[in-house]
Design an enzyme around this catalytic site. Structure first.
Site, short mmCIF file in Angstrom:
data_model
loop_
_atom_site.label_atom_id
_atom_site.label_comp_id
_atom_site.label_asym_id
_atom_site.label_seq_id
_atom_site.Cartn_x
_atom_site.Cartn_y
_atom_site.Cartn_z
N TYR A 25 0.84 -1.21 0.00
CA TYR A 25 0.00 0.00 0.00
C TYR A 25 0.88 1.27 0.00
CZ TYR A 25 -3.16 3.52 2.05
OH TYR A 25 -3.88 4.66 2.32
N1 LIG Z 1 -8.64 6.44 6.39
C1 LIG Z 1 -7.33 6.53 6.53
O1 LIG Z 1 -6.77 6.31 7.63
C2 LIG Z 1 -6.47 6.92 5.36
C3 LIG Z 1 -5.15 7.32 5.63
C4 LIG Z 1 -4.33 7.68 4.56
C5 LIG Z 1 -4.81 7.66 3.28
N2 LIG Z 1 -6.10 7.27 3.04
C6 LIG Z 1 -6.54 7.27 1.64
O2 LIG Z 1 -7.71 8.06 1.51
C7 LIG Z 1 -8.49 7.59 0.41
C8 LIG Z 1 -9.94 7.43 0.84
O3 LIG Z 1 -10.00 6.50 1.92
P1 LIG Z 1 -11.16 6.54 3.01
O4 LIG Z 1 -10.52 6.52 4.34
O5 LIG Z 1 -12.15 7.59 2.71
O6 LIG Z 1 -11.79 5.07 2.76
P2 LIG Z 1 -13.31 4.57 2.73
O7 LIG Z 1 -14.12 5.24 3.79
O8 LIG Z 1 -13.19 3.08 2.76
O9 LIG Z 1 -13.85 5.03 1.29
C9 LIG Z 1 -13.26 4.52 0.13
C10 LIG Z 1 -13.92 5.08 -1.10
O10 LIG Z 1 -13.24 4.55 -2.25
C11 LIG Z 1 -14.17 3.87 -3.09
N3 LIG Z 1 -13.53 2.70 -3.71
C12 LIG Z 1 -12.94 1.65 -3.11
N4 LIG Z 1 -12.47 0.78 -4.02
C13 LIG Z 1 -12.80 1.30 -5.24
C14 LIG Z 1 -12.59 0.88 -6.58
N5 LIG Z 1 -11.97 -0.27 -6.89
N6 LIG Z 1 -13.06 1.67 -7.57
C15 LIG Z 1 -13.68 2.82 -7.29
N7 LIG Z 1 -13.93 3.28 -6.05
C16 LIG Z 1 -13.46 2.52 -5.04
C17 LIG Z 1 -15.33 3.49 -2.19
O11 LIG Z 1 -16.48 3.34 -3.02
P3 LIG Z 1 -17.73 2.39 -2.60
O12 LIG Z 1 -18.16 2.83 -1.22
O13 LIG Z 1 -18.76 2.67 -3.62
O14 LIG Z 1 -17.25 0.98 -2.62
C18 LIG Z 1 -15.38 4.68 -1.24
O15 LIG Z 1 -16.09 5.74 -1.83
C19 LIG Z 1 -7.83 6.29 -0.06
O16 LIG Z 1 -7.03 6.54 -1.21
C20 LIG Z 1 -6.93 5.89 1.11
O17 LIG Z 1 -5.82 5.15 0.68
C21 LIG Z 1 -6.93 6.90 4.05
#
Ligand SMILES: NC(=O)c1ccc[n+]([C@@H]2O[C@H](COP(=O)([O-])OP(=O)(O)OC[C@H]3O[C@@H](n4cnc5c(N)ncnc54)[C@H](OP(=O)(O)O)[C@@H]3O)[C@@H](O)[C@H]2O)c1
Length: 251
Positions: A156
């Protein structure tokens, strides 16, 4: 003044959802994508409309490279629906988490993560280039774990590090069109990421908080505020940079 339009991948939940709502408060319209959460995406559209902005939700699986051209065609139609031919901001946000020791990571996991976290940022951005207005802005969402090491995040975090390198190349090569490209790197943020791992594991959350200077994990709104600020004209001179939004995690 013409209204600005953003495309936000993964806008149905978590950070993407918060970004879409924050931008709506700034008068920016959105095309937000979802993979499975159609109902939640519809709710986000309704909330954006109640804030006086316009939004369309469109399905997109970023893991499927073949779908990018058809997504571009759908985006074109969605833009027409809100009275535009081009858009201004692309936020490459969609993603999934994987915590798997380096020694046990399979090729299948490697390929899936590579498609979602790197190939999609590269080729979706490339596919959408003709639709982005000159003077636009692309924000790639990375992670704090590209700077500090959290065991289990080898694939990742490596892919997010690749995105950060790509960001600098995109910023350089898109400079002649005055398109800025930056990274926002969230630290531990309480969303549905990895099945709501932070929210559902108080011990893990405590461990994260102990390493964050401001003493708590992030909320999606903390990240959305940074993206909104970066997209504003006040930050015009920031280009090709990685901005970490982690409350000071592992300093
Ligand atoms: N949360 C953390 O601690 C954290 C920290 C650092 C970076 N990030 C980054 O922030 C970003 C958003 O994460 P989040 O925390 O908001 O996660 P989240 O709450 O799990 O939301 C993920 C989003 O991505 C969509 N998604 C997942 N797989 C997909 C695919 N194959 N094609 C298209 N859409 C997809 C989901 O759509 P559906 O709901 O429709 O499936 C959802 O809208 C990511 O890039 C993650 O790596 C998160």
């Amino acid at each position: 003044m013409t209204r600005k339009i953003a495309i936000i991948t993964g806008g149905s939940r978590g950070i993407g959802r918060a970004i879409a709502l924050r931008l709506a408060k700034s008068g920016i319209d959105s095309i937000l994508t979802y993979k499975t959460s159609q109902v939640q995406a519809g709710d986000v559209v309704n909330q954006i409309e109640s804030l006086g902005a316009r939004a369309v939700a469109v399905p997109l699986d970023v893991a499927t490279r073949d779908s990018y051209m058809s997504f571009a065609a759908v985006a074109r139609t969605a833009l027409e629906k809100i009275g535009a031919t081009n858009f201004d901001f692309l936020v490459n946000n969609a993603g999934i988490g994987l915590s798997q020791p380096f020694a046990e990571t399979t090729e299948e996991q490697f390929d899936e993560m590579t498609h979602i976290h790197f190939k999609s940022v590269f080729f979706l951005s490339q596919t959408l280039l003709p639709l982005i207005n000159d003077g636009g802005h692309i924000i790639n969402i990375s992670t704090g774990t590209s700077r500090f090491v959290l065991p289990g995040y080898s694939i990742y975090a490596s892919l997010k590090t690749a995105v950060e390198g790509l960001t600098r190349y995109m910023a350089k090569e898109l400079g002649p069109r005055k398109i800025r490209v930056n990274v926002v790197a969230p630290g531990a943020t309480e969303t549905e990421f990895r099945g709501g791992f932070i929210r559902n594991n108080p011990q893990f959350k405590k461990m994260m908080e102990a390493n964050i200077a401001l003493g708590r994990v992030g909320q999606a709104d903390d990240i959305a505020g940074v993206v909104n600020a970066l997209l504003s004209d006040d930050c015009y001179w920031v280009n090709g940079q990685r901005i970490e939004a982690s409350g000071g995690q592992v300093l």
